[in-house]
Design a protein around this motif. Structure first.
Motif, short mmCIF file in Angstrom:
data_model
loop_
_atom_site.label_atom_id
_atom_site.label_comp_id
_atom_site.label_asym_id
_atom_site.label_seq_id
_atom_site.Cartn_x
_atom_site.Cartn_y
_atom_site.Cartn_z
N PRO A 172 -16.02 20.25 26.89
CA PRO A 172 -16.44 19.15 26.00
C PRO A 172 -15.34 18.72 25.03
CG PRO A 172 -18.12 20.88 26.11
CD PRO A 172 -16.89 21.43 26.77
N ARG A 173 -14.29 19.53 24.88
CA ARG A 173 -13.21 19.20 23.95
C ARG A 173 -12.15 18.31 24.60
NH1 ARG A 173 -10.05 23.00 23.11
NH2 ARG A 173 -9.18 22.18 21.16
N ARG A 174 -12.40 17.85 25.83
CA ARG A 174 -11.38 17.06 26.51
C ARG A 174 -10.96 15.86 25.66
NH1 ARG A 174 -16.17 15.60 29.32
NH2 ARG A 174 -15.86 17.41 30.67
N PRO A 175 -9.69 15.47 25.73
CA PRO A 175 -9.23 14.33 24.92
C PRO A 175 -9.89 13.03 25.33
CG PRO A 175 -7.53 15.05 26.47
CD PRO A 175 -8.62 16.09 26.51
N THR A 176 -10.10 12.17 24.34
CA THR A 176 -10.73 10.88 24.62
C THR A 176 -9.80 10.00 25.46
OG1 THR A 176 -11.69 11.04 22.39
CG2 THR A 176 -11.91 8.93 23.55
N TRP A 177 -8.52 9.97 25.06
CA TRP A 177 -7.54 9.12 25.72
C TRP A 177 -6.44 9.97 26.33
CZ3 TRP A 177 -8.89 4.10 25.90
CH2 TRP A 177 -9.76 3.60 24.93
N VAL A 178 -5.98 9.58 27.50
CA VAL A 178 -4.86 10.26 28.14
C VAL A 178 -3.88 9.19 28.66
CG1 VAL A 178 -4.09 11.76 30.02
CG2 VAL A 178 -6.23 12.25 28.83
N VAL A 179 -2.62 9.37 28.34
CA VAL A 179 -1.56 8.51 28.86
C VAL A 179 -0.83 9.27 29.95
CG1 VAL A 179 0.56 7.25 28.33
CG2 VAL A 179 -1.31 7.31 26.66
N VAL A 180 -0.71 8.66 31.12
CA VAL A 180 -0.07 9.31 32.26
C VAL A 180 1.11 8.46 32.72
CG1 VAL A 180 -0.37 10.05 34.66
CG2 VAL A 180 -2.22 10.40 33.01
N SER A 181 2.24 9.10 32.93
CA SER A 181 3.42 8.42 33.48
C SER A 181 3.39 8.56 35.00
CB SER A 181 4.71 9.03 32.92
OG SER A 181 5.84 8.38 33.47
N GLY A 182 3.31 7.43 35.70
CA GLY A 182 3.19 7.48 37.15
C GLY A 182 1.74 7.44 37.57
N GLU A 183 1.46 8.02 38.73
CA GLU A 183 0.12 7.93 39.30
C GLU A 183 -0.74 9.16 39.06
OE1 GLU A 183 -1.08 5.21 40.59
OE2 GLU A 183 0.84 4.19 40.27
N GLY A 184 -0.15 10.21 38.46
CA GLY A 184 -0.95 11.40 38.26
C GLY A 184 -0.25 12.39 37.34
N LEU A 185 -0.82 13.59 37.24
CA LEU A 185 -0.30 14.61 36.34
C LEU A 185 0.91 15.35 36.90
CD1 LEU A 185 -3.69 16.24 35.23
CD2 LEU A 185 -2.40 14.42 34.09
N TYR A 241 -11.98 11.09 34.20
CA TYR A 241 -11.24 9.99 33.59
C TYR A 241 -11.13 8.81 34.54
CZ TYR A 241 -9.87 13.09 29.79
OH TYR A 241 -9.90 13.92 28.72
N ARG A 242 -11.08 7.63 33.96
CA ARG A 242 -10.83 6.41 34.71
C ARG A 242 -9.77 5.57 33.98
NH1 ARG A 242 -12.59 9.00 37.95
NH2 ARG A 242 -14.27 8.61 39.45
N GLY A 255 0.00 4.66 32.51
CA GLY A 255 -1.41 4.36 32.65
C GLY A 255 -2.20 4.92 31.49
N LEU A 256 -3.12 4.12 30.97
CA LEU A 256 -3.99 4.56 29.88
C LEU A 256 -5.37 4.87 30.46
CD1 LEU A 256 -4.54 5.00 26.88
CD2 LEU A 256 -5.11 2.56 26.71
N TYR A 257 -5.83 6.09 30.23
CA TYR A 257 -7.11 6.56 30.78
C TYR A 257 -8.03 6.96 29.63
CZ TYR A 257 -4.76 6.93 35.31
OH TYR A 257 -4.07 6.66 36.47
N ARG A 258 -9.34 6.78 29.90
CA ARG A 258 -10.33 7.22 28.91
C ARG A 258 -11.37 8.11 29.59
NH1 ARG A 258 -13.74 3.81 24.34
NH2 ARG A 258 -14.89 5.63 23.59
N ALA A 259 -11.82 9.10 28.84
CA ALA A 259 -12.84 10.00 29.37
C ALA A 259 -14.12 9.22 29.64
CB ALA A 259 -13.10 11.13 28.38
N ALA A 260 -14.67 9.40 30.86
CA ALA A 260 -15.90 8.71 31.23
C ALA A 260 -17.09 9.38 30.57
CB ALA A 260 -16.06 8.72 32.74
N ARG A 261 -18.07 8.56 30.19
CA ARG A 261 -19.28 9.09 29.56
C ARG A 261 -20.49 8.62 30.35
NH1 ARG A 261 -18.65 6.70 23.70
NH2 ARG A 261 -18.11 4.92 25.02
N SER A 262 -21.34 9.54 30.75
CA SER A 262 -22.54 9.15 31.50
C SER A 262 -23.58 10.24 31.37
CB SER A 262 -22.21 8.94 32.98
OG SER A 262 -23.37 8.73 33.74
N GLY A 263 -24.82 9.85 31.07
CA GLY A 263 -25.89 10.84 30.94
C GLY A 263 -26.45 11.26 32.28
N SER A 264 -26.20 10.51 33.34
CA SER A 264 -26.79 10.82 34.64
C SER A 264 -25.90 11.67 35.52
CB SER A 264 -27.08 9.50 35.38
OG SER A 264 -25.86 8.80 35.62
N GLY A 265 -24.71 11.98 35.01
CA GLY A 265 -23.78 12.76 35.83
C GLY A 265 -22.91 11.88 36.69
#
Length: 497
Positions: free
Chosen positions: A437-450, A468-469, A478-488
């Motif tokens: 649950p402590r995952r960062p809200t925003w993630v910046v990625v250089s290139g296509e992945g980690l 993340y999306r 790339g700017l990514y944000r943690a996805a939020r959904s109550g249904s999974g």
């Protein structure tokens, strides 16, 4: 001595001091125009670490960095000022001015029979710390902040050797040398210079060697004890510091040697070109030229310059990553090399002209080059615009300046890429964070992945993809944000959500 002779000597000293001061103040027009440049990755990261240094789960509170505590303390003070970036740049300008003045004092003490030496030494410091060839336009890195402390150590030891062996000079010299190492751990050149002078870098041997060495050692150990005690009070243990500034550097060297990409080799070539084309190599070779004469101080300048330059070269190469600002660490040794040119009336003007022309050409090349990374600047503005209080961020991997400007704390303690490659190469700790649950809200990625060199990102990438999306992309960033959904179910976030 007649009254007229005394007046002339006083006037000459005043004129010399004025010229040295003018040479030092030349740093103002060279560096102040860059005071408002965007914060660099190192500056942003050090500001983040210093601003929150307190007892916590990592070396410096929430974060871990392979730097000694005095550097973090300086950035911590600056971080709490109204305009930290401008204040940091002004600190850098002040460091250059003070270093130039101290270089002039070193020259006055070691070569008192060369009237040109103090002005030339001060001017050399200003040129080398303000040229794009040394990567030294605005950034307040450890090398720049430690530079005046190294020169202060040399000046204090020279006072102690040449103006009597009062222990106060040597205590202060040892403390200044230790302070330099506690700002940038590779800058031990001040301590080596103090040791050479304390052991008697003069033909007569200058009696009292043991007292000088003991006093300098006491000054160094005393300051170290105080800094370690204060650091422990703030939650940073001596063993943790040893691990960060010594053990880690050895581990990092092995990691870089095993897997560094071609960009690291490219930086090494660029650094070598800068050393050669800037005239620094020619200056460093002056102590090896035949001829010249021993200065009136009697100090063995060739020995002193050789020892200091040898260590500084090791520090530049041993850093492993070959950033241009490493070259600032050569400045004290190059000042001493300059002073060995006493009596070499042909060599010195040629080397001086070479350095002046090279610095001018470096400036021309800088002004004609493209300004900064436009994509990175756009990402900085975007992240600062969309982030809100209470959110967190992560840059995968490196460039914590993005987080500093957006005022986003990072729940992952490793802000730079090299510590990630050395201390979390399988991204085990990062994977746990991304799944929590402590995952960062925003993630910046250089290139296509980690994924990056020296890192096994397979497991962490799968976790990242689940949570993340991508929201926006600026070139390779790339700017990514943690996805939020109550249904999974993962839903695509938007900038406004």
């Amino acid at each position: 001595m007649t009254r007229g002779t005394t007046s002339n000597a006083t006037a000459a000293r005043i004129s010399l001091v004025a010229l040295v001061a003018l040479a030092a103040l030349a740093a103002l027009p060279l560096r102040l125009p860059f005071a408002l440049r965007p914060v660099s990755a190192d500056e942003g990261g050090f500001l983040m670490v210093g601003a929150q240094w307190h007892p916590g789960p990592s070396l410096y509170g929430a974060y871990w960095v392979d730097r000694p505590p005095l550097l973090i303390a300086v950035f911590g003070i600056v971080a709490h000022l109204p305009d930290p970036v401008l204040a940091l740049r002004l600190v850098g300008v002040a460091a250059v001015v003070v270093a130039a003045l101290l270089a002039g004092r070193v020259a006055r003490l070691l070569v008192p029979d060369a009237a040109w030496a103090p002005v030339a030494a001060a001017g050399l410091v200003v040129v080398l710390t303000s040229t794009p060839a040394f990567g030294a336009l605005a950034e307040g890195d450890g090398e720049l902040l430690a530079l005046p402390l190294v020169l202060a150590a040399i000046a204090l030891a020279a006072h102690g050797l040449l103006e009597g062996s009062a222990p106060g000079w040597w205590l202060a010299a040892g403390a200044a040398a230790m302070a330099a190492a506690l700002v940038k751990q590779s800058m031990l050149d001040g301590g080596l210079a103090v040791l050479v002078l304390a052991l008697g870098a003069v033909p007569s041997g200058a009696p009292g060697r043991r007292r000088r060495v003991a006093a300098a050692g006491l000054g160094a150990v005393g300051l170290l004890a105080v800094v370690l005690a204060v650091s422990a009070w703030r939650g940073t243990s001596p063993t943790g510091l040893w691990d960060a500034v010594v053990t880690f550097r050895m581990e990092a060297g092995r990691v870089i040697a095993a897997g560094a990409p071609s960009s690291n080799t490219d930086r090494a070539h660029a650094l070598l070109r800068s050393v050669v084309l800037s005239g620094a190599v020619a200056l460093a070779l002056l102590p090896l030229l035949p001829g010249g004469r021993r200065p009136a101080s009697g100090v063995r300048l060739r020995l002193l310059a050789g020892v200091v330059l040898a260590w500084e070269a090791v520090g530049v190469v041993g850093g492993g990553s070959y950033w241009l600002h490493y070259l600032i660490g050569l400045v004290p040794g190059l000042v001493l090399a300059l002073l060995t040119a006493v009596g070499r009336r042909r060599a010195l003007p040629l080397v001086g002209a070479w350095i002046a022309i090279a610095a001018t050409l470096a400036w021309v090349g800088f002004w004609r080059s493209a300004p900064g990374d436009a994509d990175e600047l756009r990402m900085r503005r975007e992240l600062a615009a969309v982030s809100t209080p209470g959110q967190t961020g992560l840059v995968a991997f490196g460039d914590p300046a993005l987080l500093w400007e957006a005022r986003l704390p990072c729940p992952y303690p490793l802000l730079w890429s090299l510590p990630v490659r050395v201390r979390d190469p399988r991204l085990t700790a990062l994977d746990r964070l991304l799944a929590s649950p402590r995952r960062p809200t925003w993630v910046v990625v250089s290139g296509e992945g980690l994924g990056t060199w020296g890192v096994d990102a397979v497991r962490a990438q799968a976790t990242f993809d689940r949570h993340y999306r991508e929201v926006e992309r600026f070139g390779e960033l790339g700017l990514y944000r943690a996805a939020r959904s109550g249904s999974g179910q993962v839903r695509r976030p938007t900038l406004g959500s």
